[in-house]
Design a protein around this motif. Structure first.
Motif, PDB file in Angstrom:
ATOM      1  N   ASP A 198       0.811  -1.215   0.000  1.00  0.00           N
ATOM      2  CA  ASP A 198       0.000   0.000   0.000  1.00  0.00           C
ATOM      3  C   ASP A 198       0.847   1.270   0.000  1.00  0.00           C
ATOM      4  OD1 ASP A 198       1.049  -0.036   2.553  1.00  0.00           O
ATOM      5  OD2 ASP A 198      -0.885  -0.106   3.588  1.00  0.00           O
ATOM      6  N   GLU A 199       2.162   1.108  -0.189  1.00  0.00           N
ATOM      7  CA  GLU A 199       3.050   2.274  -0.124  1.00  0.00           C
ATOM      8  C   GLU A 199       2.700   3.326  -1.164  1.00  0.00           C
ATOM      9  OE1 GLU A 199       5.277  -1.395   1.232  1.00  0.00           O
ATOM     10  OE2 GLU A 199       4.066  -0.841  -0.511  1.00  0.00           O
ATOM     11  N   HIS A 200       2.282   2.894  -2.346  1.00  0.00           N
ATOM     12  CA  HIS A 200       1.981   3.854  -3.406  1.00  0.00           C
ATOM     13  C   HIS A 200       0.787   4.742  -3.066  1.00  0.00           C
ATOM     14  CE1 HIS A 200      -0.729   0.497  -4.114  1.00  0.00           C
ATOM     15  NE2 HIS A 200      -1.463   1.273  -4.873  1.00  0.00           N
ATOM     16  N   GLY A 201      -0.018   4.304  -2.096  1.00  0.00           N
ATOM     17  CA  GLY A 201      -1.179   5.108  -1.713  1.00  0.00           C
ATOM     18  C   GLY A 201      -0.791   6.456  -1.142  1.00  0.00           C
ATOM     19  N   ARG A 202       0.322   6.501  -0.425  1.00  0.00           N
ATOM     20  CA  ARG A 202       0.750   7.764   0.179  1.00  0.00           C
ATOM     21  C   ARG A 202       1.093   8.796  -0.886  1.00  0.00           C
ATOM     22  NH1 ARG A 202       3.595   4.018   3.378  1.00  0.00           N
ATOM     23  NH2 ARG A 202       5.519   4.495   2.260  1.00  0.00           N
ATOM     24  N   MET A 212       0.140   8.820  -4.047  1.00  0.00           N
ATOM     25  CA  MET A 212      -1.054   9.178  -4.806  1.00  0.00           C
ATOM     26  C   MET A 212      -1.953  10.110  -4.008  1.00  0.00           C
ATOM     27  SD  MET A 212      -3.702   6.576  -6.683  1.00  0.00           S
ATOM     28  CE  MET A 212      -4.799   7.195  -7.971  1.00  0.00           C
ATOM     29  N   GLU A 213      -2.090   9.835  -2.720  1.00  0.00           N
ATOM     30  CA  GLU A 213      -2.904  10.696  -1.852  1.00  0.00           C
ATOM     31  C   GLU A 213      -2.378  12.125  -1.844  1.00  0.00           C
ATOM     32  OE1 GLU A 213      -6.056  11.214   1.076  1.00  0.00           O
ATOM     33  OE2 GLU A 213      -5.565   9.565  -0.271  1.00  0.00           O
TER      34      GLU A 213
END
Length: 220
Positions: free
Chosen positions: A117-121, A123-124
């Motif tokens: 889920d690292e890419h979520g940061r 993108m957020e």
């Protein structure tokens, strides 16, 4: 490496690290679970405890590549929060540099699904910055994904032109290309621009997307 009398205790991280190292040595087309197993001195079925197939391995490889690319942080350094153009441009250049640090890096990324889920940061933060600048949420998503796919496509083409010692394809012969396209002189003349100075062309392409998005959506 394990001795012949030992059963090595493999974990996913060890397999992925070996796969990324071999990727630089042999390229994506020649990378296989069998080759990775041979490098680790195990039988290929031992890898299936961790990855059902090469596709699943590529998902994990892309995830690990992203982790390493953003190890220093997801945010472009030294840019004010209200400089959405500068931040978006820096993100695009950072992604390109990261993909170029691995042989066939863009092809590994294309179509893969991150397992973490690292890419979520990242993108957020990017979507928050764009919506704060005045883009609607759908516009921000469209712009972010358009830029991401531009970088992937550009680097895929860029890396496809690299000639390696173990690659049977010869380097692109511009003179031969020009001869073959003699009947279409504009297409022939475009060759040095299409296949040359990738840094300048990438920079201009990003500028077109960023400037065009501001103009189309009316965001200053």
């Amino acid at each position: 490496m394990a001795s012949k009398n030992q059963t090595p205790r493999l974990d996913r991280a060890q397999v992925v690290d070996t796969a990324l190292r071999l990727l630089d040595e042999v390229g994506l087309d020649r990378l296989s679970l069998r080759l990775i197993a041979a490098e680790l001195e195990v039988k290929a079925p031992a890898l299936y405890w961790h990855f059902r197939d090469k596709r699943e391995l590529l998902d994990e490889m892309a995830t690990e590549m992203y982790r390493r690319m953003t190890a220093a942080g997801d945010e472009p350094p030294g840019l004010p929060a209200d400089d959405w153009r500068g931040r978006l441009t820096a993100t695009a250049h950072g992604l390109r540099a990261g993909l170029l640090s691995w042989r066939d890096g863009a092809r590994v990324f294309s179509g893969t699904r991150f397992t973490g889920d690292e890419h979520g940061r990242g993108m957020e933060a990017q979507l928050a910055n764009l919506t704060a600048a005045g883009f609607t949420f759908p516009q921000a998503v469209t712009l972010a994904t358009a830029l991401f796919t531009y970088v992937l496509g550009f680097v895929t083409e860029e890396q496809g032109m690299i000639a390696y010692a173990d690659d049977p394809r010869p380097a692109l012969d511009m003179a031969e290309r020009e001869r073959r396209l003699a009947a279409t002189p504009l297409a022939a003349e475009a060759g040095p621009l299409v296949f040359g100075d990738y840094d300048a062309r990438f920079t201009e392409g990003v500028a077109l997307l960023v400037t065009g998005a501001g103009a189309r959506y009316g965001v200053a």
